[in-house]
Scaffold this motif. Sequence first.
Motif, mmCIF file in Angstrom:
data_model
loop_
_atom_site.group_PDB
_atom_site.id
_atom_site.type_symbol
_atom_site.label_atom_id
_atom_site.label_comp_id
_atom_site.label_asym_id
_atom_site.label_seq_id
_atom_site.Cartn_x
_atom_site.Cartn_y
_atom_site.Cartn_z
ATOM 1 N N GLY A 187 2.945 -0.188 5.104
ATOM 2 C CA GLY A 187 1.963 0.863 5.377
ATOM 3 C C GLY A 187 2.558 2.258 5.280
ATOM 4 N N ASP A 188 3.807 2.426 5.788
ATOM 5 C CA ASP A 188 4.480 3.724 5.680
ATOM 6 C C ASP A 188 4.692 4.109 4.225
ATOM 7 O OD1 ASP A 188 4.536 4.147 8.356
ATOM 8 O OD2 ASP A 188 6.595 3.464 8.638
ATOM 9 N N LEU A 189 5.152 3.153 3.437
ATOM 10 C CA LEU A 189 5.379 3.446 2.019
ATOM 11 C C LEU A 189 4.072 3.785 1.306
ATOM 12 C CD1 LEU A 189 8.063 0.810 0.961
ATOM 13 C CD2 LEU A 189 8.334 3.284 1.080
ATOM 14 N N VAL A 190 3.006 3.080 1.669
ATOM 15 C CA VAL A 190 1.697 3.375 1.058
ATOM 16 C C VAL A 190 1.265 4.799 1.399
ATOM 17 C CG1 VAL A 190 -0.758 2.803 1.130
ATOM 18 C CG2 VAL A 190 0.933 0.984 0.922
ATOM 19 N N SER A 191 1.425 5.199 2.681
ATOM 20 C CA SER A 191 1.024 6.550 3.078
ATOM 21 C C SER A 191 1.878 7.605 2.399
ATOM 22 C CB SER A 191 1.106 6.694 4.601
ATOM 23 O OG SER A 191 2.440 6.549 5.050
ATOM 24 N N VAL A 192 3.188 7.357 2.285
ATOM 25 C CA VAL A 192 4.071 8.317 1.601
ATOM 26 C C VAL A 192 3.675 8.445 0.138
ATOM 27 C CG1 VAL A 192 6.438 8.708 0.830
ATOM 28 C CG2 VAL A 192 6.004 8.016 3.185
ATOM 29 N N LEU A 193 3.407 7.303 -0.511
ATOM 30 C CA LEU A 193 3.011 7.335 -1.913
ATOM 31 C C LEU A 193 1.666 8.027 -2.088
ATOM 32 C CD1 LEU A 193 3.530 6.516 -4.829
ATOM 33 C CD2 LEU A 193 2.486 4.289 -4.321
ATOM 34 N N ALA A 194 0.736 7.796 -1.147
ATOM 35 C CA ALA A 194 -0.575 8.426 -1.244
ATOM 36 C C ALA A 194 -0.458 9.947 -1.167
ATOM 37 C CB ALA A 194 -1.488 7.913 -0.134
ATOM 38 N N VAL A 195 0.385 10.440 -0.243
ATOM 39 C CA VAL A 195 0.579 11.885 -0.142
ATOM 40 C C VAL A 195 1.234 12.429 -1.406
ATOM 41 C CG1 VAL A 195 1.745 13.705 1.168
ATOM 42 C CG2 VAL A 195 0.694 11.795 2.369
ATOM 43 N N PHE A 196 2.160 11.672 -1.969
ATOM 44 C CA PHE A 196 2.797 12.090 -3.226
ATOM 45 C C PHE A 196 1.761 12.206 -4.343
ATOM 46 C CE2 PHE A 196 4.601 10.515 -7.280
ATOM 47 C CZ PHE A 196 5.402 11.602 -7.584
#
Length: 374
Positions: A187-196
């Motif tokens: 989930g953290d990686l998904v949120s980081v990627l989404a912001v990117f």
Amino acid sequence: MAGDDGPHLICTAASGYPTAMANGKEGLEQFLRAAKERGAGDEFLVALLRQKGWPEKAVYQALGRIYEEQTGAPLPEPQSTLESAREAFYHLLAFGTLASWIFAIGSIWFELINTWVPDSLDRGYRSWAIRNVSWQIAAILVSFPVFVVATRSILKDMALEPDKAASGVRRWLTNIALLIAALVFIGDLVSVLAVFLQGELTARFLLKSFTVLVLSGGVFLYYTKGLNNREALPAQSWHRGFARTAAALIAITLLFGFWKTGSPARQRSLTQDAQRVQDIYTMASIIHGRYRSADPKSLPTKNSLQELWRKDPVSQQDYDYLLSDGPKYQLCATFETPSEDPANAQNLVWRHPAGRHCFALDASQQPEPPPYRY
């Protein structure tokens, strides 16, 4: 134990029973008794019956009943429910506190990355970041010592009773914890990627992704090679190495975290100054409302606002109210620290130095709210 004569012994055993054997558990026990009377070993019988589709557990239960009859003594009971509950408690406590301080470390480093790699698209306020970091520091200071104590208790129990290394409670809870950790970090990686993908700077994205991968990799490496080892207990040096590495990472994180937030005394001063700004904004809004309703337009006197007038949260003295020409006026307060502007703020009307400062305001205009902290 049965060797190459195993099949022969089974056939001989069966030949000793001219009538057809019963099916189900009764037939299983009859077969086992006949085979053991002819010298068949337990391991051979378990392997043979398992190939025929019998569950290993059912075969061992039948063997247990046979041995109880032969010895006249009941099988010893496993560890008590209370002992299993205690084991589950320490594992859940270790997993829960691990998740707490790992998440807190990641959150602090995210805020530090936001500070070191500023982004013009980031509209967050520094005051919110400071509050968040303060909460995460507190989480680390509480949860990491509890994690160490819980883990030491688990390792001590397994050293005294090595069979606990393969206990069902431990295996289930460990794998559930790893699953939860995997979902959290995904989930953290998904949120980081989404912001990117929404336009965040590449450097920020890479640093945050690296942070998540380091933390998640450390957790999985420790539990899959350490506590999840079913064959034997890992060396104590493995656990000490993980603890020392975690302690070093926490020390570095806390050092930068306190650099970000400042001392508790400074935080107290910032909070008091924030309350002063909020008080002045509230009074400015009241003055604006009175000015708009006045006919003819005029500034209200301080006496007419006495019941609504705010006082300094520390000195309990009234804030100064200075009238100027027309709708112009000033509200003054004494601040303990200079203001720190919110990131990329367009409205700097509430900027102030340390010491006495007067805000120049216009009663004909609705005052803009101060940055979120208060």
